[in-house]
Structure formats: C-alpha cells, structure tokens
Scaffold this motif. Structure first.
Motif, PDB file in Angstrom:
ATOM      1  N   HIS A 184     -38.023  23.087 -27.782  1.00 23.41           N
ATOM      2  CA  HIS A 184     -37.563  24.371 -28.303  1.00 23.41           C
ATOM      3  C   HIS A 184     -36.262  24.839 -27.650  1.00 23.41           C
ATOM      4  O   HIS A 184     -35.339  25.300 -28.326  1.00 23.41           O
ATOM      5  CB  HIS A 184     -38.666  25.418 -28.096  1.00 23.41           C
ATOM      6  CG  HIS A 184     -38.299  26.773 -28.613  1.00 23.41           C
ATOM      7  ND1 HIS A 184     -37.694  27.737 -27.841  1.00 23.41           N
ATOM      8  CD2 HIS A 184     -38.455  27.333 -29.839  1.00 23.41           C
ATOM      9  CE1 HIS A 184     -37.490  28.818 -28.551  1.00 23.41           C
ATOM     10  NE2 HIS A 184     -37.938  28.609 -29.760  1.00 23.41           N
ATOM     11  N   GLY A 185     -36.185  24.694 -26.319  1.00 22.40           N
ATOM     12  CA  GLY A 185     -35.010  25.164 -25.603  1.00 22.40           C
ATOM     13  C   GLY A 185     -33.739  24.430 -25.976  1.00 22.40           C
ATOM     14  O   GLY A 185     -32.638  24.969 -25.844  1.00 22.40           O
ATOM     15  N   GLN A 186     -33.850  23.193 -26.451  1.00 24.38           N
ATOM     16  CA  GLN A 186     -32.685  22.440 -26.910  1.00 24.38           C
ATOM     17  C   GLN A 186     -32.418  22.667 -28.394  1.00 24.38           C
ATOM     18  O   GLN A 186     -31.271  22.673 -28.842  1.00 24.38           O
ATOM     19  CB  GLN A 186     -32.893  20.940 -26.663  1.00 24.38           C
ATOM     20  CG  GLN A 186     -33.034  20.549 -25.212  1.00 24.38           C
ATOM     21  CD  GLN A 186     -33.286  19.053 -25.056  1.00 24.38           C
ATOM     22  OE1 GLN A 186     -32.845  18.241 -25.869  1.00 24.38           O
ATOM     23  NE2 GLN A 186     -34.016  18.687 -24.018  1.00 24.38           N
ATOM     24  N   ALA A 187     -33.487  22.837 -29.164  1.00 26.64           N
ATOM     25  CA  ALA A 187     -33.345  22.912 -30.614  1.00 26.64           C
ATOM     26  C   ALA A 187     -32.611  24.166 -31.066  1.00 26.64           C
ATOM     27  O   ALA A 187     -31.704  24.092 -31.913  1.00 26.64           O
ATOM     28  CB  ALA A 187     -34.720  22.843 -31.272  1.00 26.64           C
ATOM     29  N   VAL A 188     -32.981  25.324 -30.523  1.00 23.35           N
ATOM     30  CA  VAL A 188     -32.410  26.578 -31.022  1.00 23.35           C
ATOM     31  C   VAL A 188     -30.890  26.641 -30.848  1.00 23.35           C
ATOM     32  O   VAL A 188     -30.174  26.989 -31.790  1.00 23.35           O
ATOM     33  CB  VAL A 188     -33.103  27.791 -30.378  1.00 23.35           C
ATOM     34  CG1 VAL A 188     -32.408  29.094 -30.794  1.00 23.35           C
ATOM     35  CG2 VAL A 188     -34.567  27.843 -30.790  1.00 23.35           C
ATOM     36  N   PRO A 189     -30.327  26.308 -29.662  1.00 18.97           N
ATOM     37  CA  PRO A 189     -28.862  26.351 -29.551  1.00 18.97           C
ATOM     38  C   PRO A 189     -28.155  25.394 -30.513  1.00 18.97           C
ATOM     39  O   PRO A 189     -27.094  25.736 -31.058  1.00 18.97           O
ATOM     40  CB  PRO A 189     -28.605  25.941 -28.090  1.00 18.97           C
ATOM     41  CG  PRO A 189     -29.867  26.279 -27.373  1.00 18.97           C
ATOM     42  CD  PRO A 189     -30.957  26.013 -28.364  1.00 18.97           C
ATOM     43  N   ILE A 190     -28.731  24.205 -30.732  1.00 22.88           N
ATOM     44  CA  ILE A 190     -28.089  23.258 -31.649  1.00 22.88           C
ATOM     45  C   ILE A 190     -28.209  23.744 -33.083  1.00 22.88           C
ATOM     46  O   ILE A 190     -27.264  23.628 -33.877  1.00 22.88           O
ATOM     47  CB  ILE A 190     -28.684  21.848 -31.482  1.00 22.88           C
ATOM     48  CG1 ILE A 190     -28.404  21.322 -30.073  1.00 22.88           C
ATOM     49  CG2 ILE A 190     -28.098  20.888 -32.518  1.00 22.88           C
ATOM     50  CD1 ILE A 190     -28.999  19.951 -29.793  1.00 22.88           C
ATOM     51  N   LEU A 191     -29.360  24.296 -33.448  1.00 27.84           N
ATOM     52  CA  LEU A 191     -29.511  24.854 -34.789  1.00 27.84           C
ATOM     53  C   LEU A 191     -28.530  26.011 -35.002  1.00 27.84           C
ATOM     54  O   LEU A 191     -27.916  26.121 -36.066  1.00 27.84           O
ATOM     55  CB  LEU A 191     -30.941  25.330 -35.009  1.00 27.84           C
ATOM     56  CG  LEU A 191     -32.002  24.231 -35.181  1.00 27.84           C
ATOM     57  CD1 LEU A 191     -33.397  24.849 -35.231  1.00 27.84           C
ATOM     58  CD2 LEU A 191     -31.745  23.410 -36.440  1.00 27.84           C
ATOM     59  N   ASP A 192     -28.384  26.857 -33.999  1.00 28.31           N
ATOM     60  CA  ASP A 192     -27.392  27.937 -34.087  1.00 28.31           C
ATOM     61  C   ASP A 192     -26.003  27.382 -34.375  1.00 28.31           C
ATOM     62  O   ASP A 192     -25.287  27.860 -35.262  1.00 28.31           O
ATOM     63  CB  ASP A 192     -27.346  28.707 -32.761  1.00 28.31           C
ATOM     64  CG  ASP A 192     -28.389  29.808 -32.669  1.00 28.31           C
ATOM     65  OD1 ASP A 192     -29.249  29.895 -33.568  1.00 28.31           O
ATOM     66  OD2 ASP A 192     -28.346  30.576 -31.693  1.00 28.31           O
ATOM     67  N   ALA A 193     -25.609  26.375 -33.581  1.00 26.73           N
ATOM     68  CA  ALA A 193     -24.267  25.803 -33.706  1.00 26.73           C
ATOM     69  C   ALA A 193     -24.079  25.107 -35.048  1.00 26.73           C
ATOM     70  O   ALA A 193     -23.013  25.200 -35.672  1.00 26.73           O
ATOM     71  CB  ALA A 193     -24.009  24.827 -32.560  1.00 26.73           C
TER      72      ALA A 193
END
Length: 274
Positions: A118-127
């Motif tokens: 989760h901690g990696q997925a959200v920033p990449i999804l945002d970007a």
C-alpha cells in the motif's frame, strides 16, 4: 559489433549491460523509462511491459530507478533486475507505446494497486494519474470485471486513497496524513481565479469552505522556487486564506501536522461564526 561499428573493447570500455545483450553508454544515467525499454528489448516483442515499467513508459515521475523492470510473458525465467508475471491479459488491456507492447493506463493502475504494498502503490498511482489524467472509473470497471483476482481488496483501498492532483510524493504523503483530521471537504489542486475568471494560482490541498490551505515546501534549489513560495504566501493572504506549509521532514517524520491543521480549521470556523 557484427556490422563493424563497435569493437569488443569499445563495448566493454564505454558501455555497461543493463540486461544480456542490452547495453547503455556509461555517460548516460539509467532512468526507469530506459530500464523499461531495456527490459522490453531483452524480453522480445511478445512480452508486455506492465506495473512500474508500464508507468515509466507513460512518463510517470518519481519512480524508483532501482526497482526491477516488470513484464508479462509465459516464460517466468528472468535475470536480476527483472520481474516476470504470467497473468492473463485481454487484448484490450494492451496497447503500443513507442513501438513497445504496454498495458493500458487503466490496467497498469489496476496491477500496481493490487500487487504493490500500500505504501508504495498510492504514490505511484497518484503520479500515474497526474501524468495521464486517468479516470479512476476505468480502474473500478476492471475491478468489477475481475472480482476474485489476487490483491483486489488491496487495490480497492489504494485506489480509494489515490488522487491525481498530487504533484509530488510529499503532496501524497501530506494528503494521506490529513485523512486523520477527520474533517470532510479536503480538496486537492484548488484553483484560485483572477478578475477575468482565469486561474491565477492553485492551492496544493485544503478546505475551500474555510479558506484553509496546506502547501508543500519542496525545498528545491531552483532559483525561481523560493520567490514562488513567497509569492504564493502573499497571494493566499491577500485572498483571506490561512496556510500551513509542510516540508518533507515534517511529513515523513514525527510531527503534529494533523493537530496544527485542526487548530487552523477551528480558528477559521470561529472567525466565520463571530
């Protein structure tokens, strides 16, 4: 080398291997996009770039250059620095980008959200959303079509917390922190208009109803950046907004950001009620 354009000595001296038979000049920095291209060249035309490599192919920012490239193919054998998936892809899940087979933006987000922590997925999804202007409804449609796929519950959570308005990892982290204020109405990329109805500036995030802004100080070394910060402060004050500025040290370490924002919102509420 076969064409006589490069000798074995020149290859060993001036280039380094990214994958077998795929080289990069020593004076060229490896980027996530170049790693994705190298992986596709190594894997062959039947492979499909997916996950972080597909995101890189779409120009997504802030990806980790050291993260393994990702492809989909039936042969699961892979060298170091390459992750191979064998899940099925429908024809409509694949498109051509710069001559390479790549999962669509929606399918890329679908796989990132369900397979990454989760901690990696959200920033990449945002970007990814910020770069491509992806409509999250397209990803929700894939969820509905694949209800039992691995990681779908993790994907639902990550997608619900993602926002294409984020323009940096710091903005993502700050927005996630502000969930704990418990106060509804938080918006991102809030436009402020001039007298002609044109957007004069944007607020990174905040509560328009209360005119409380939360801005992120990226602490860049660019000559224009500090003047922009001061200009933004003056602009918000002239419009009656109260702003809290957040740095990376504040957002990623121990902090009292949530309580400080609560206090600003409470002060704004009292001022309006008086």
């Amino acid at each position: 080398m076969r064409a006589g354009l490069l000798t074995d000595h020149e290859l060993r001296t001036n280039y380094r291997a990214v994958y077998r038979n795929v080289y990069l000049a020593n004076d060229v920095a490896l980027t996530p996009e170049l790693r994705a291209q190298a992986a596709w060249l190594f894997a062959g035309p039947d492979a499909v770039l997916c996950g972080v490599s597909a995101a890189a192919a779409y120009g997504t920012k802030w990806l980790d250059v050291n993260a393994p490239a990702e492809i989909v193919r039936t042969n699961r054998h892979a060298p170091e620095g390459l992750s191979v998936h064998s899940y099925a892809l429908a024809p409509q899940d694949v498109r051509i980008v710069d001559g390479m087979r790549v999962t669509t933006v929606a399918r890329t987000a679908f796989d990132l959200g369900r397979l990454l922590p989760h901690g990696q997925a959200v920033p990449i999804l945002d970007a990814l959303m910020n770069k491509t202007e992806l409509d999250p409804r397209k990803v929700w449609s894939l969820i509905e079509a694949n209800p039992g796929i691995r990681g779908v519950d993790r994907l639902r959570t990550a997608l619900a917390q993602s926002d294409g308005g984020a323009e940096s990892p710091l903005q993502t982290q700050t927005r996630l922190l502000l969930r704990w204020t418990g106060i509804p109405g938080l918006r991102t990329r809030i436009p402020l208009y001039d007298q002609w109805g044109l957007v004069s500036t944007r607020v990174a995030m905040g509560w328009p109803r209360w005119k409380v802004a939360v801005e992120c100080d990226e602490e860049r070394d660019d000559a224009w950046y500090r003047p922009w910060v001061h200009s933004q402060i003056a602009e918000l004050e002239s419009r009656g907004w109260s702003a809290l500025w957040v740095t990376a040290r504040m957002a990623f370490g121990s902090n009292n950001i949530v309580e400080r924002v609560r206090q600003k919102l409470l002060a704004a509420h009292r001022a309006r009620a008086s």
